[in-house]
Design an enzyme around this catalytic site. Structure first.
Site, PDB file in Angstrom:
ATOM      1  N   THR A  28      -8.357   3.603   8.532  1.00 32.08           N
ATOM      2  CA  THR A  28      -9.613   2.855   8.514  1.00 32.08           C
ATOM      3  C   THR A  28      -9.736   2.093   9.833  1.00 32.08           C
ATOM      4  O   THR A  28      -9.015   1.142  10.077  1.00 32.08           O
ATOM      5  CB  THR A  28      -9.626   1.879   7.317  1.00 32.08           C
ATOM      6  OG1 THR A  28      -9.183   2.599   6.171  1.00 32.08           O
ATOM      7  CG2 THR A  28     -11.007   1.332   7.067  1.00 32.08           C
TER       8      THR A  28
ATOM      9  N   GLU B 279     -11.361  -9.192   2.946  1.00 36.55           N
ATOM     10  CA  GLU B 279     -10.082  -8.883   3.581  1.00 36.55           C
ATOM     11  C   GLU B 279     -10.351  -8.736   5.070  1.00 36.55           C
ATOM     12  O   GLU B 279     -11.167  -7.902   5.483  1.00 36.55           O
ATOM     13  CB  GLU B 279      -9.479  -7.597   2.997  1.00 36.55           C
ATOM     14  CG  GLU B 279      -8.157  -7.245   3.681  1.00 36.55           C
ATOM     15  CD  GLU B 279      -7.305  -6.260   2.905  1.00 36.55           C
ATOM     16  OE1 GLU B 279      -7.307  -6.299   1.661  1.00 36.55           O
ATOM     17  OE2 GLU B 279      -6.626  -5.451   3.564  1.00 36.55           O
TER      18      GLU B 279
ATOM     19  N   ASN C 102       0.858  -1.187   0.000  1.00 37.38           N
ATOM     20  CA  ASN C 102       0.000   0.000   0.000  1.00 37.38           C
ATOM     21  C   ASN C 102       0.902   1.248   0.000  1.00 37.38           C
ATOM     22  O   ASN C 102       1.727   1.431   0.900  1.00 37.38           O
ATOM     23  CB  ASN C 102      -0.879  -0.056   1.254  1.00 37.38           C
ATOM     24  CG  ASN C 102      -1.789   1.142   1.367  1.00 37.38           C
ATOM     25  OD1 ASN C 102      -1.387   2.277   1.151  1.00 37.38           O
ATOM     26  ND2 ASN C 102      -3.037   0.903   1.721  1.00 37.38           N
TER      27      ASN C 102
ATOM     28  N   ARG D  45      -9.297   8.420  -0.817  1.00 41.85           N
ATOM     29  CA  ARG D  45     -10.265   8.846   0.204  1.00 41.85           C
ATOM     30  C   ARG D  45     -11.061  10.031  -0.292  1.00 41.85           C
ATOM     31  O   ARG D  45     -10.608  10.800  -1.133  1.00 41.85           O
ATOM     32  CB  ARG D  45      -9.531   9.209   1.509  1.00 41.85           C
ATOM     33  CG  ARG D  45      -8.861   8.035   2.191  1.00 41.85           C
ATOM     34  CD  ARG D  45      -8.278   8.442   3.541  1.00 41.85           C
ATOM     35  NE  ARG D  45      -9.302   8.622   4.533  1.00 41.85           N
ATOM     36  CZ  ARG D  45      -9.585   7.742   5.515  1.00 41.85           C
ATOM     37  NH1 ARG D  45      -8.875   6.638   5.653  1.00 41.85           N
ATOM     38  NH2 ARG D  45     -10.551   7.987   6.375  1.00 41.85           N
TER      39      ARG D  45
ATOM     40  N   ARG E 221      -6.702  12.951   1.097  1.00 39.46           N
ATOM     41  CA  ARG E 221      -5.603  13.361   1.987  1.00 39.46           C
ATOM     42  C   ARG E 221      -4.261  12.743   1.586  1.00 39.46           C
ATOM     43  O   ARG E 221      -3.224  13.255   1.951  1.00 39.46           O
ATOM     44  CB  ARG E 221      -5.920  13.027   3.434  1.00 39.46           C
ATOM     45  CG  ARG E 221      -5.823  11.564   3.755  1.00 39.46           C
ATOM     46  CD  ARG E 221      -5.967  11.318   5.228  1.00 39.46           C
ATOM     47  NE  ARG E 221      -7.317  11.587   5.683  1.00 39.46           N
ATOM     48  CZ  ARG E 221      -7.892  10.922   6.679  1.00 39.46           C
ATOM     49  NH1 ARG E 221      -7.230   9.980   7.320  1.00 39.46           N
ATOM     50  NH2 ARG E 221      -9.115  11.197   7.050  1.00 39.46           N
TER      51      ARG E 221
ATOM     52  N   HIS F  36       1.047   6.188   1.955  1.00 35.44           N
ATOM     53  CA  HIS F  36       1.802   7.128   2.792  1.00 35.44           C
ATOM     54  C   HIS F  36       3.041   7.691   2.117  1.00 35.44           C
ATOM     55  O   HIS F  36       3.669   8.613   2.646  1.00 35.44           O
ATOM     56  CB  HIS F  36       2.054   6.512   4.166  1.00 35.44           C
ATOM     57  CG  HIS F  36       0.745   6.284   4.861  1.00 35.44           C
ATOM     58  ND1 HIS F  36      -0.100   7.317   5.183  1.00 35.44           N
ATOM     59  CD2 HIS F  36       0.075   5.150   5.192  1.00 35.44           C
ATOM     60  CE1 HIS F  36      -1.215   6.829   5.718  1.00 35.44           C
ATOM     61  NE2 HIS F  36      -1.122   5.519   5.730  1.00 35.44           N
TER      62      HIS F  36
ATOM     63  N   HIS G 189      -5.585   3.817  -1.605  1.00 35.20           N
ATOM     64  CA  HIS G 189      -6.920   4.192  -1.099  1.00 35.20           C
ATOM     65  C   HIS G 189      -7.207   5.629  -1.514  1.00 35.20           C
ATOM     66  O   HIS G 189      -6.526   6.551  -1.072  1.00 35.20           O
ATOM     67  CB  HIS G 189      -6.908   4.051   0.429  1.00 35.20           C
ATOM     68  CG  HIS G 189      -8.218   4.333   1.102  1.00 35.20           C
ATOM     69  ND1 HIS G 189      -8.375   4.204   2.458  1.00 35.20           N
ATOM     70  CD2 HIS G 189      -9.421   4.728   0.628  1.00 35.20           C
ATOM     71  CE1 HIS G 189      -9.628   4.504   2.790  1.00 35.20           C
ATOM     72  NE2 HIS G 189     -10.275   4.835   1.692  1.00 35.20           N
TER      73      HIS G 189
ATOM     74  N   HIS H 277      -3.946  -4.585   7.691  1.00 35.86           N
ATOM     75  CA  HIS H 277      -4.039  -3.422   8.586  1.00 35.86           C
ATOM     76  C   HIS H 277      -3.134  -3.620   9.793  1.00 35.86           C
ATOM     77  O   HIS H 277      -3.322  -4.559  10.565  1.00 35.86           O
ATOM     78  CB  HIS H 277      -5.463  -3.113   9.050  1.00 35.86           C
ATOM     79  CG  HIS H 277      -5.638  -1.635   9.281  1.00 35.86           C
ATOM     80  ND1 HIS H 277      -5.112  -1.001  10.370  1.00 35.86           N
ATOM     81  CD2 HIS H 277      -6.203  -0.659   8.532  1.00 35.86           C
ATOM     82  CE1 HIS H 277      -5.366   0.291  10.301  1.00 35.86           C
ATOM     83  NE2 HIS H 277      -6.021   0.533   9.189  1.00 35.86           N
TER      84      HIS H 277
ATOM     85  N   GLU I  49      -8.689   0.837  -3.151  1.00 39.79           N
ATOM     86  CA  GLU I  49      -9.482   0.853  -1.910  1.00 39.79           C
ATOM     87  C   GLU I  49     -10.380   2.052  -1.927  1.00 39.79           C
ATOM     88  O   GLU I  49      -9.913   3.163  -2.235  1.00 39.79           O
ATOM     89  CB  GLU I  49      -8.528   1.025  -0.730  1.00 39.79           C
ATOM     90  CG  GLU I  49      -8.338  -0.187   0.088  1.00 39.79           C
ATOM     91  CD  GLU I  49      -7.477   0.172   1.272  1.00 39.79           C
ATOM     92  OE1 GLU I  49      -7.813   1.099   2.025  1.00 39.79           O
ATOM     93  OE2 GLU I  49      -6.444  -0.471   1.421  1.00 39.79           O
TER      94      GLU I  49
HETATM   95  N1  PXP Z   1      -6.035  -3.078   3.952  1.00 38.44           N
HETATM   96  C1  PXP Z   1      -6.972  -2.122   4.050  1.00 38.44           C
HETATM   97  C2  PXP Z   1      -8.353  -2.446   3.577  1.00 38.44           C
HETATM   98  C3  PXP Z   1      -6.664  -0.829   4.546  1.00 38.44           C
HETATM   99  O1  PXP Z   1      -7.612   0.107   4.645  1.00 38.44           O
HETATM  100  C4  PXP Z   1      -5.327  -0.551   4.902  1.00 38.44           C
HETATM  101  C5  PXP Z   1      -4.956   0.819   5.352  1.00 38.44           C
HETATM  102  O2  PXP Z   1      -5.072   1.714   4.290  1.00 38.44           O
HETATM  103  C6  PXP Z   1      -4.380  -1.579   4.767  1.00 38.44           C
HETATM  104  C7  PXP Z   1      -4.759  -2.846   4.314  1.00 38.44           C
HETATM  105  C8  PXP Z   1      -2.956  -1.370   5.119  1.00 38.44           C
HETATM  106  O3  PXP Z   1      -2.858  -1.062   6.471  1.00 38.44           O
HETATM  107  P1  PXP Z   1      -1.478  -0.530   7.046  1.00 38.44           P
HETATM  108  O4  PXP Z   1      -1.180   0.746   6.309  1.00 38.44           O
HETATM  109  O5  PXP Z   1      -1.758  -0.339   8.485  1.00 38.44           O
HETATM  110  O6  PXP Z   1      -0.447  -1.592   6.758  1.00 38.44           O
END
Ligand code: PXP
Length: 250
Positions: free
Chosen positions: A106, A156, A12, A50, A54, A15, A48, A199, A75
């Site tokens: 989330t 998921e 992901n 949003r 952001r 960030h 994602h 997550h 996402e």
């Molecule tokens: N899966 C989903 C559905 C999420 O919303 C997120 C966070 O954006 C992640 C995985 C990844 O989570 P993390 O950034 O905490 O590893």
């Protein structure tokens, strides 16, 4: 299950965009990070979009779809705006998540039991467009059964509560959450769903959860992007892959 299937790593890149947006402009570029993660062994990329934009912006999603050669997992909240963008982008997969503006990340899973009437048409439109729908839910039997009824091919499992309890040293809570995940993954698999998880995962929790043979994909972001600041993204992806392989072999 005789032999556990390969466990895919979805990276992901939200960030990277958070850092970029701190100053505006183009750097660091989440698409460059996605390409580097793929070169280093990521099986797919998650981002994602949003409502408040952001981190990931519309043009990031379009560029990810155009420029990466691995599956893109889009996402999104199940809103009309996001559905329109997803149908235009045509990613490999859409992961439907709950979203509130005031949350930092989330925070909980989707309430598919409470919202099945609103979710059903969104899932149907994505299914019809050939986009693989995944529902981000807690490992709760009622949510899992409803996800299967709604004809989402994938769930998921939200690992956030487990990861927080592990990090905070709350042993009993961590064990209870872990048992919930084990049972949830088995139930989802037996209901015919493809099972992903994500997550809050880090090297240790990814290694542990990799041992569950029903789970075929982990989506990981925040920890890896933070770690990449110190050792680089390629080494971080390599170390995560190695942790997952150790767990899968255990
Ligand atoms: N899966 C989903 C559905 C999420 O919303 C997120 C966070 O954006 C992640 C995985 C990844 O989570 P993390 O950034 O905490 O590893």
């Amino acid at each position: 299950m005789s032999q556990a299937p390969k466990l895919r790593l979805g990276v992901n890149v939200d960030h990277i965009a958070t850092l970029r947006n701190a100053r505006g402009g183009r750097n660091p570029d989440p698409v460059r990070a996605a390409k580097l993660a793929i070169e280093a062994g990521a099986d797919g990329i998650t981002a994602h979009l949003r409502e408040d934009r952001r981190h990931i912006r519309d043009e990031d999603m379009a560029r990810l779809k155009a420029e990466i050669d691995r599956p893109l997992n889009f996402e999104m909240a199940a809103t009309d705006e996001m559905l329109r963008i997803a149908l235009a982008t045509k990613p490999h997969a859409c992961c439907l998540v709950p979203e509130r503006r005031e949350e930092l990340t989330t925070e909980g899973g989707l309430d598919v039991v409470g919202q099945h009437n609103a979710l059903a048409p969104v899932i149907a439109r994505l299914n019809d467009a050939g986009i693989r729908v995944s529902l981000f839910i807690a490992a709760d039997p009622r949510q899992i059964e409803m996800a299967a009824k709604l004809r989402a091919p994938v769930v998921e499992i939200h690992t956030g509560a487990w990861c927080d309890a592990v990090t905070d040293g709350h042993k009993e809570k961590a064990e209870a959450e872990w048992q919930r995940i084990i049972k949830g993954a088995a139930l989802a698999y037996s209901a015919g769903l493809e099972v992903h998880a994500g997550h809050g995962l880090d090297y240790d929790t990814a290694e542990r959860i990799a041992a569950l043979p029903e789970i075929v994909e982990l989506n990981i972001g925040y920890f890896m992007i933070g770690e990449a600041l110190f050792v680089g993204l390629a080494d971080t992806v390599g170390a995560m892959r190695a942790a997952m392989d150790r767990g899968r072999g255990a």
